[in-house]
Design a protein around this motif. Structure first.
Motif, short mmCIF file in Angstrom:
data_model
loop_
_atom_site.label_atom_id
_atom_site.label_comp_id
_atom_site.label_asym_id
_atom_site.label_seq_id
_atom_site.Cartn_x
_atom_site.Cartn_y
_atom_site.Cartn_z
N VAL A 48 0.85 -0.91 0.24
CA VAL A 48 -0.01 -0.27 0.19
C VAL A 48 0.66 1.20 -0.11
O VAL A 48 0.92 1.76 -0.56
CB VAL A 48 -1.19 -0.46 1.45
CG1 VAL A 48 -1.86 0.97 1.47
CG2 VAL A 48 -1.93 -1.07 1.27
N ALA A 49 1.83 1.74 0.92
CA ALA A 49 2.72 2.34 0.90
C ALA A 49 3.11 2.37 2.47
O ALA A 49 3.71 1.08 2.80
CB ALA A 49 1.99 3.72 1.08
N ALA A 50 5.21 3.02 2.12
CA ALA A 50 5.94 2.75 2.66
C ALA A 50 6.64 4.53 2.69
O ALA A 50 6.64 4.84 1.87
CB ALA A 50 6.99 2.02 2.25
N ILE A 51 7.41 4.61 3.96
CA ILE A 51 8.21 5.88 4.49
C ILE A 51 9.00 5.88 4.82
O ILE A 51 9.73 3.84 5.77
CB ILE A 51 7.36 6.33 5.35
CG1 ILE A 51 8.19 7.80 5.30
CG2 ILE A 51 6.77 5.79 6.69
CD1 ILE A 51 7.03 8.79 6.19
N THR A 52 10.20 6.32 4.73
CA THR A 52 11.65 5.85 5.05
C THR A 52 12.17 6.96 6.53
O THR A 52 11.57 8.32 6.78
CB THR A 52 13.32 6.23 4.34
OG1 THR A 52 12.72 7.85 4.26
CG2 THR A 52 12.84 5.58 2.84
N TRP A 53 12.42 5.92 7.58
CA TRP A 53 12.44 6.58 8.51
C TRP A 53 13.62 8.45 8.22
O TRP A 53 13.54 9.98 9.49
CB TRP A 53 13.53 5.91 9.64
CG TRP A 53 12.18 5.02 10.51
CD1 TRP A 53 12.33 3.80 10.42
CD2 TRP A 53 10.79 5.27 10.90
NE1 TRP A 53 10.90 3.28 11.03
CE2 TRP A 53 10.29 4.65 11.66
CE3 TRP A 53 10.31 6.80 11.27
CZ2 TRP A 53 9.35 4.23 12.32
CZ3 TRP A 53 8.76 6.85 11.79
CH2 TRP A 53 8.66 5.71 12.05
#
Length: 124
Positions: A48-53
């Motif tokens: 669905v979605a992803a994010i880097t810290w």
């Protein structure tokens, strides 16, 4: 040991909004990416979605791009999925997952710690 816990699911009418939350519990927080996946009945789990810290860079599935927004807190232990203009086809169990690396991944194999999943149901 890592524990991932989702919250915020539920039932909403088409066109409505929901916000999912995910909290990561571990003794030493990593800087690996975080992602959301979903699994509809009779279907395979899909990205669905992803994010880097570190930079907050994001990536979305084409099916949700422009409607969903992934974000994280500065402390590095919470991730959110704001879901707007929901459609019946968004109905699924949603899973939050911690990545194996800082870079965003779009397959299940890119993630090594998963939450138990939370139901999102969109009625027409």
């Amino acid at each position: 040991q890592v524990q991932v816990v989702e919250s915020g699911g539920g039932l909403v009418q088409a066109g409505g909004s929901l916000r999912l939350s995910c909290e990561v519990f571990e003794s030493v927080l990593s800087v690996n990416a975080m992602g959301w996946f979903r699994m509809a009945p009779g279907m395979e789990r899909e990205f669905v979605a992803a994010i880097t810290w570190l930079s907050g860079s994001t990536q979305y599935s084409p099916s949700v791009d422009g409607r969903f927004t992934i974000s994280r807190n500065n402390a590095g232990n919470k991730v959110y999925l704001q879901m707007d203009n929901l459609k019946p086809e968004d109905t699924a169990v949603y899973y939050c997952a911690r990545g194996r690396a800082p870079q965003v991944g779009v397959t299940s194999n890119d993630y090594d710690a998963w939450g138990q999943g939370i139901q999102v149901t969109v009625s027409s």
